[in-house]
Design an enzyme around this catalytic site. Sequence first.
Site, PDB file in Angstrom:
ATOM      1  N   LYS A  35      -1.474  -2.540   4.262  1.00 55.14           N
ATOM      2  CA  LYS A  35      -1.322  -2.470   2.808  1.00 55.14           C
ATOM      3  C   LYS A  35      -2.486  -3.248   2.222  1.00 55.14           C
ATOM      4  O   LYS A  35      -3.221  -3.915   2.964  1.00 55.14           O
ATOM      5  CB  LYS A  35       0.010  -3.085   2.357  1.00 55.14           C
ATOM      6  CG  LYS A  35       0.261  -4.480   2.957  1.00 55.14           C
ATOM      7  CD  LYS A  35       1.630  -5.056   2.579  1.00 55.14           C
ATOM      8  CE  LYS A  35       2.758  -4.431   3.325  1.00 55.14           C
ATOM      9  NZ  LYS A  35       3.977  -4.252   2.573  1.00 55.14           N
ATOM     10  N   ARG A  36      -2.662  -3.182   0.890  1.00 57.27           N
ATOM     11  CA  ARG A  36      -3.713  -3.992   0.284  1.00 57.27           C
ATOM     12  C   ARG A  36      -3.496  -5.468   0.638  1.00 57.27           C
ATOM     13  O   ARG A  36      -2.359  -5.915   0.815  1.00 57.27           O
ATOM     14  CB  ARG A  36      -3.698  -3.807  -1.243  1.00 57.27           C
ATOM     15  CG  ARG A  36      -4.224  -2.461  -1.676  1.00 57.27           C
ATOM     16  CD  ARG A  36      -5.681  -2.304  -1.295  1.00 57.27           C
ATOM     17  NE  ARG A  36      -6.505  -3.177  -2.091  1.00 57.27           N
ATOM     18  CZ  ARG A  36      -7.406  -2.766  -2.977  1.00 57.27           C
ATOM     19  NH1 ARG A  36      -7.609  -1.472  -3.164  1.00 57.27           N
ATOM     20  NH2 ARG A  36      -8.133  -3.616  -3.666  1.00 57.27           N
ATOM     21  N   LYS A  92       1.774 -10.344  -0.947  1.00 57.23           N
ATOM     22  CA  LYS A  92       2.250  -9.529   0.184  1.00 57.23           C
ATOM     23  C   LYS A  92       2.319 -10.354   1.477  1.00 57.23           C
ATOM     24  O   LYS A  92       2.902  -9.939   2.460  1.00 57.23           O
ATOM     25  CB  LYS A  92       1.339  -8.317   0.374  1.00 57.23           C
ATOM     26  CG  LYS A  92       1.368  -7.341  -0.816  1.00 57.23           C
ATOM     27  CD  LYS A  92       0.411  -6.184  -0.604  1.00 57.23           C
ATOM     28  CE  LYS A  92       0.217  -5.304  -1.819  1.00 57.23           C
ATOM     29  NZ  LYS A  92       1.288  -4.308  -2.012  1.00 57.23           N
ATOM     30  N   HIS A 120       4.893  -0.542 -12.846  1.00 55.23           N
ATOM     31  CA  HIS A 120       4.765  -0.710 -11.394  1.00 55.23           C
ATOM     32  C   HIS A 120       4.593  -2.160 -10.958  1.00 55.23           C
ATOM     33  O   HIS A 120       4.270  -2.408  -9.800  1.00 55.23           O
ATOM     34  CB  HIS A 120       3.574   0.076 -10.855  1.00 55.23           C
ATOM     35  CG  HIS A 120       3.720   1.559 -10.956  1.00 55.23           C
ATOM     36  ND1 HIS A 120       4.197   2.338  -9.932  1.00 55.23           N
ATOM     37  CD2 HIS A 120       3.452   2.403 -11.969  1.00 55.23           C
ATOM     38  CE1 HIS A 120       4.201   3.606 -10.306  1.00 55.23           C
ATOM     39  NE2 HIS A 120       3.759   3.675 -11.549  1.00 55.23           N
ATOM     40  N   THR A 127       5.915   1.462  -0.665  1.00 53.86           N
ATOM     41  CA  THR A 127       6.132   2.842  -0.218  1.00 53.86           C
ATOM     42  C   THR A 127       5.748   2.978   1.254  1.00 53.86           C
ATOM     43  O   THR A 127       6.276   3.841   1.956  1.00 53.86           O
ATOM     44  CB  THR A 127       5.318   3.831  -1.068  1.00 53.86           C
ATOM     45  OG1 THR A 127       3.999   3.297  -1.243  1.00 53.86           O
ATOM     46  CG2 THR A 127       5.966   4.063  -2.412  1.00 53.86           C
ATOM     47  N   LYS A 130       7.426   4.974   4.743  1.00 56.83           N
ATOM     48  CA  LYS A 130       6.702   5.782   5.739  1.00 56.83           C
ATOM     49  C   LYS A 130       6.982   5.265   7.154  1.00 56.83           C
ATOM     50  O   LYS A 130       7.176   6.053   8.089  1.00 56.83           O
ATOM     51  CB  LYS A 130       5.195   5.762   5.443  1.00 56.83           C
ATOM     52  CG  LYS A 130       4.848   6.389   4.088  1.00 56.83           C
ATOM     53  CD  LYS A 130       3.425   6.063   3.631  1.00 56.83           C
ATOM     54  CE  LYS A 130       3.288   6.328   2.137  1.00 56.83           C
ATOM     55  NZ  LYS A 130       2.036   5.789   1.558  1.00 56.83           N
TER      56      LYS A 130
HETATM   57  N1  GPU Z   1       0.998  -0.912  -7.519  1.00 60.88           N
HETATM   58 BR1  GPU Z   1       0.468  -2.391 -11.209  1.00 60.88          BR
HETATM   59  C1  GPU Z   1      -0.286  -0.601  -7.115  1.00 60.88           C
HETATM   60  O1  GPU Z   1      -0.487  -0.052  -6.029  1.00 60.88           O
HETATM   61  N2  GPU Z   1      -1.323  -0.887  -7.929  1.00 60.88           N
HETATM   62  C2  GPU Z   1      -1.152  -1.432  -9.146  1.00 60.88           C
HETATM   63  O2  GPU Z   1      -2.119  -1.675  -9.879  1.00 60.88           O
HETATM   64  C3  GPU Z   1       0.176  -1.702  -9.549  1.00 60.88           C
HETATM   65  C4  GPU Z   1       1.229  -1.465  -8.731  1.00 60.88           C
HETATM   66  C5  GPU Z   1       2.095  -0.572  -6.603  1.00 60.88           C
HETATM   67  C6  GPU Z   1       3.139  -1.657  -6.403  1.00 60.88           C
HETATM   68  O3  GPU Z   1       2.498  -2.859  -6.048  1.00 60.88           O
HETATM   69  C7  GPU Z   1       4.082  -1.194  -5.290  1.00 60.88           C
HETATM   70  O4  GPU Z   1       5.123  -2.117  -5.123  1.00 60.88           O
HETATM   71  C8  GPU Z   1       4.658   0.171  -5.642  1.00 60.88           C
HETATM   72  O5  GPU Z   1       5.364   0.691  -4.545  1.00 60.88           O
HETATM   73  C9  GPU Z   1       3.560   1.154  -6.018  1.00 60.88           C
HETATM   74  O6  GPU Z   1       2.724   0.616  -7.028  1.00 60.88           O
HETATM   75  C10 GPU Z   1       4.104   2.474  -6.502  1.00 60.88           C
HETATM   76  O7  GPU Z   1       5.083   2.283  -7.474  1.00 60.88           O
END
Ligand code: GPU
Length: 838
Positions: A564-565, A570, A373, A672, A676
Amino acid sequence: MQTDVANQTSNITVEDDRTGLSIETLKRAFADNLFYIQGKLAILANFTDYYMALSYTTRDRLLQRWLQTLKVYHEQDIKTVYYLSAEFLMGRHLGNSLINLDLYESIAQAVKESGLDLTEILEQEPDPGLGNGGLGRLAACFLDSLATLEIPAMGYGIRYEFGIFNQSIQHGWQVEIPDKWLRCGNPWEVVRYESTVQVKFGGHTEIYNDDRGRPHTRWIPSFTVEGIPHDTPVPGYQTNTVNTLRLWKAEAGEDFNFQAFNSGDYDGAVATKIKSETISKVLYPNDNTPQGRQLRLEQQFFFVSCSLQDIIRRHLKKYGRLDNLPEHAAVQLNDTHPAISIAEMMRLLVDEHGLFWDEAWRITQSTFAYTNHTLMPEALEKWGVPLFESLLPRHLEIIYEINHRFLQDVQTWYPDDEELLARLSIIEENGGKQVRMANLATVGSHAVNGVAALHTELLKQDVLSDFYKLWPEKFNNKTNGVTPRRWVLLANPALSELISEKIGGTWLKHLDELRKLESFVDDSDFRQRWRQIKQANKQKLADYIMAHNCVEVDVNSIFDIQVKRIHEYKRQHLDLLHIIALYLRIKQNPHIQMTPRTFIFGGKAAPGYFMAKLIIKAINAVADVVNRDPDVHGRLKVVFLANFSASLGQLIYPAADLSEQISTAGKEASGTGNMKFTMNGALTIGTLDGANIEIREEVGEENFFLFGLTAAEVEKMKTDGYKPRDYYESNEELRHVLDRLAMGYFSPGDKDLFKPLVDSLLNHDDYMLLADYQAYADCQDKVGEAYKDVEQWTTMSILNVARSGKFSSDRTIKEYCDEIWHVKPVNVELEPYDPAKA
Ligand code: GPU
């Protein structure tokens, strides 16, 4: 609560009371649960009591399907998906269960006839925050789609006693407050004590000979913890399938109960108990940057060991052998958090079940698959060998053995390439030995996937390129998706109703059908209703903003939203630089024409992430100045919404005009939230990053506001020697913006407050804000112009929704099922509940 329960004369049978769906029965069940489960008289009940009583009423109606699903899975010869994830951000259960059971309308009516309002009761539910952001929410969307597609599946994770902290904003700063989500009890979980498992930690290993004189390894742990399964039903949308999310709670093992107490070591006994329970106490609040803490590794191993023991136990009970495990179980690793699975599976198969290494390895590799991810190097998990050795001594031996055999193979294919071996090795040798979890997951899995097309390409070319050369066939892309049930139907009921009126209701299971909306794009009545719905959603958000931030916002302004975080990659601060620029334009030219905007932010910062917390403070500081300045005259408002969560998202996405997806190209694996927003009719301003690229492809480039460097340009600029200061010096507006921040214009009491932010941009700018600044500001000017053309904007909004079908998690899950897991749907037929046979 006034009910007419006492006057009811209809014959409600006992079984009706718990399964019946008539309004009458639902009312009766609601009142009964208030009385018998909550132990409250209606006249003394509060909203929590109503919420609990209604949840039990709903859960009762889920149970028949849940237990029937378990029965079918038990009886039939099936293959099951096991989704292992350290995070599941499920969102509130009640509304979703009502929707998926097709019970929403009847319950709303029953509640209304009881003198109450359903939406108010739904708001009482604590949002189970057992995740940080995208990764945890993706796991939840996947469970929804798996159940909806009738795929036998189980989610495995940790039942954190405290989920993601609640964020409050005090004097503009983030303050973290513990999330006591279990305080009032959790009506959605069933505890299965009978399936408790033992998990070992620490100690040492020893060799012993079996009866036939063959040597084996035995792990003598220094302590043992119990894992108690807590099961939550996961209903599919309009199916009988109800899958299970099994979360493990850590408790002190048996030995604690007797030995320590009996020997009089009371303190020691309590210390053991506390240490055990600490393992599932709290979620680590980091997103995209792991903290290498011992407790985190303990959490990972704890839930992995519980889950794999559970899978093997059930499999053995049914089939009595393990060689056919891969035919019945597909285990997906959600990032590397559960990657220790590879070593634990080998240990269970070899040490505990006596399989030969090669056979165990075949089973392991064909059972596991791994999803990556992130490409951010600092987010790739590594654990120091000394920590590993003290906590998981046997696993370290197994990892060394896996690595040894793997590197020997590599050597036969690529002789004498020491550097290649060093890069592929599961053990990093430089600067203190470390175990590389991504390498372990890749070697131990038969499939490795990224989460958007660009992300998978970059994985293959960059982070995992050496593995890609070895095994190109292992790598595949699975572009993320989100469930339209929660993110459109539940979040945006008015839009959903309009869509269903035009194209029928099947789009909720076949999201591609949204394309049919294109034929209504010129229908003026439809367009007007489209706009009215957006306006009403904006009004709801405006009311929330007034109630929580005491800021009045104009629903005719552009709702320009970034939720978002908070993370530098970002680039919330790029958004902020542009806001400051607009503000300065007004100050320089008070009569300047500008499309009115409301900038809305939301998101949590990791508590130890200084720069992210400073960005939150900066947003609030700018908001304070801009919102109070009479010169602005309604043209700009800035709002930071505290405590962004799944449930707040359900209010926010439907109210957005503009979705900010402005990460540095190559850094956001997928995103994601972008999906949405699109599904709810917002237009996107974004870079060519993650799934933005595919969203733009689908909706058409004329319906997407694109700006910024490409991933390749970012890389080239870095290697050529990027100098952010050049942009500062050559761009007057940008210079003014940064100077104001640095001078303390927005922080009167503390002039140097934002210096670290400005210094980091001028001296490093790792995420290339300054390089992208002008392109972003220009693109935002285009957005402002476009919004003035209401008709054109409406068309673009409709087309964004009509062309968002690809981003249903149903599509994603079908691809996983066909290409990685090789699993098929299993039909669940309901049998009438018969208490005599149950
Ligand atoms: N993502 Br690694 C998180 O939310 N936390 C993490 O620790 C890691 C990845 C996210 C990605 O930043 C985001 O781009 C992606 O859409 C999401 O995972 C699901 O795949």
